[in-house]
Write a protein that holds these residues in place. Structure first.
Motif, short mmCIF file in Angstrom:
data_model
loop_
_atom_site.label_atom_id
_atom_site.label_comp_id
_atom_site.label_asym_id
_atom_site.label_seq_id
_atom_site.Cartn_x
_atom_site.Cartn_y
_atom_site.Cartn_z
N UNK A 1 0.82 -1.21 0.00
CA UNK A 1 0.00 0.00 0.00
C UNK A 1 0.85 1.26 0.00
N UNK A 2 1.92 1.25 0.80
CA UNK A 2 2.82 2.41 0.83
C UNK A 2 3.51 2.59 -0.52
N UNK A 3 3.87 1.49 -1.14
CA UNK A 3 4.50 1.58 -2.46
C UNK A 3 3.54 2.19 -3.47
N UNK A 4 2.28 1.78 -3.40
CA UNK A 4 1.29 2.35 -4.32
C UNK A 4 1.05 3.82 -4.05
N UNK A 5 0.95 4.18 -2.77
CA UNK A 5 0.63 5.57 -2.39
C UNK A 5 1.79 6.52 -2.69
N UNK A 6 2.99 6.14 -2.23
CA UNK A 6 4.14 7.02 -2.40
C UNK A 6 4.72 6.89 -3.81
N UNK A 7 4.82 5.65 -4.28
CA UNK A 7 5.44 5.42 -5.59
C UNK A 7 4.71 6.12 -6.72
N UNK A 8 3.39 6.13 -6.65
CA UNK A 8 2.62 6.80 -7.70
C UNK A 8 2.93 8.29 -7.74
N UNK A 9 3.11 8.88 -6.55
CA UNK A 9 3.42 10.31 -6.50
C UNK A 9 4.85 10.59 -6.95
N UNK A 10 5.78 9.70 -6.61
CA UNK A 10 7.15 9.89 -7.09
C UNK A 10 7.17 9.92 -8.62
N UNK A 11 6.43 9.02 -9.23
CA UNK A 11 6.38 9.00 -10.70
C UNK A 11 5.70 10.25 -11.24
N UNK A 12 4.65 10.71 -10.55
CA UNK A 12 3.93 11.90 -11.00
C UNK A 12 4.82 13.13 -10.97
N UNK A 13 5.68 13.22 -9.95
CA UNK A 13 6.50 14.41 -9.76
C UNK A 13 7.83 14.35 -10.50
N UNK A 14 8.09 13.28 -11.22
CA UNK A 14 9.42 13.06 -11.78
C UNK A 14 9.43 13.14 -13.30
N UNK A 15 10.61 13.00 -13.83
CA UNK A 15 10.81 12.97 -15.27
C UNK A 15 9.88 11.93 -15.89
N UNK A 16 9.10 12.37 -16.87
CA UNK A 16 8.13 11.46 -17.49
C UNK A 16 8.79 10.32 -18.25
N UNK A 17 10.10 10.40 -18.43
CA UNK A 17 10.84 9.32 -19.11
C UNK A 17 11.33 8.27 -18.12
N UNK A 18 10.70 8.21 -16.94
CA UNK A 18 11.11 7.28 -15.89
C UNK A 18 11.28 5.87 -16.46
N UNK B 1 13.80 4.98 -18.41
CA UNK B 1 14.65 5.00 -19.60
C UNK B 1 15.53 6.24 -19.57
N UNK B 2 16.70 6.15 -20.16
CA UNK B 2 17.63 7.27 -20.18
C UNK B 2 17.03 8.43 -20.96
N UNK B 3 17.33 9.69 -20.59
CA UNK B 3 18.33 10.10 -19.59
C UNK B 3 17.83 10.12 -18.15
N UNK B 4 16.58 9.74 -17.91
CA UNK B 4 16.09 9.70 -16.54
C UNK B 4 16.86 8.65 -15.74
N UNK B 5 17.23 9.00 -14.51
CA UNK B 5 17.93 8.06 -13.64
C UNK B 5 16.98 7.40 -12.65
N UNK B 6 15.70 7.74 -12.77
CA UNK B 6 14.70 7.14 -11.88
C UNK B 6 14.22 5.82 -12.46
N UNK B 7 14.28 4.77 -11.65
CA UNK B 7 13.76 3.48 -12.07
C UNK B 7 13.04 2.83 -10.88
N UNK B 8 12.54 1.63 -11.08
CA UNK B 8 11.76 0.97 -10.03
C UNK B 8 12.59 0.72 -8.77
N UNK B 9 13.87 0.43 -8.95
CA UNK B 9 14.74 0.20 -7.80
C UNK B 9 14.84 1.45 -6.93
N UNK B 10 14.99 2.59 -7.58
CA UNK B 10 15.09 3.86 -6.84
C UNK B 10 13.78 4.15 -6.09
#
Length: 206
Positions: free
Chosen positions: A112-129, A131-140
């Motif tokens: 539940x925390x992953x869904x709640x927080x993770x969705x917002x991290x993706x919303x607030x981040x580079x839309x190319x999450x 894939x390069x050049x974004x450094x955000x991935x599922x591990x992060x």
């Protein structure tokens, strides 16, 4: 409070770590802490850098009415703001008004925390999450969410919204300092502050 947190950070930097001067950086809630440091400790804070401000950003309509010309990066941010206001701020209302409801519901719920927080991290981040050049991935994302879950701090973390409801000011005031303030408009932010607004709150340098 935010100011108490700033005072504690200042004590940590000067009395425990031994720095006579330092610089601050802030984004999201930490922008409020950094701005409090910038405003209150002008002999020790020698520079401040922000990508977010503790002031409510002007609306798209206000920016248009003031005939402010936006850069290409700011135009991307403007679209993010429109999307956020339409479908992205539900978490903000929940955490500001009923922090215990969501905090206890997800307290011992890692998925539940992953869904709640993770969705917002993706919303607030580079839309190319993912894939390069974004450094955000599922591990992060999992690593970030794990900090809340493994330290049992999810409930306390959402309380910052309810306890500091008036932190983000609607009236722009300038900090009583001439210390340089630097600002970087993050392209994928969900708030937009044109230079004309940033200059109202500090000694903006480019």
């Amino acid at each position: 409070t935010i100011d108490d947190t700033a005072r504690i950070f200042h004590t940590l930097m000067t009395e425990f770590l031994g720095y006579s001067t330092y610089a601050v950086h802030g984004t999201d809630w930490v922008s409020a802490v950094a701005y409090s440091l910038y405003s209150s400790f002008k002999t020790t804070v020698l520079a401040a850098h922000f990508v977010f401000l503790p002031f409510v950003s002007p609306s798209v309509e206000e920016i248009t009415a003031n005939t402010i010309t936006l850069s290409d990066i700011q135009k991307v941010t403007e679209q993010r703001v429109i999307e956020f206001n339409a479908i992205g701020n539900g978490y903000l209302i929940e955490q500001s008004t009923k922090p215990n409801d969501i905090g206890l519901a997800l307290y011992n719920n890692p998925v539940g925390q992953l869904g709640w927080i993770g969705a917002n991290i993706k919303l607030w981040s580079d839309s190319r999450v993912g894939s390069l050049p974004s450094v955000l991935d599922n591990t992060a994302i999992v690593t970030s969410v794990s900090l809340d879950h493994l330290t049992d701090s999810f409930l306390s973390s959402v309380w910052i919204y309810a306890q500091n409801a008036n932190t983000f000011k609607t009236v722009y005031t300038k900090a009583p300092t001439n210390v340089p303030l630097l600002f970087r408009q993050y392209e994928y932010n969900v708030s937009l502050w044109p230079e004309e607004y940033v200059a109202k709150v500090g000694n903006l340098v480019s």
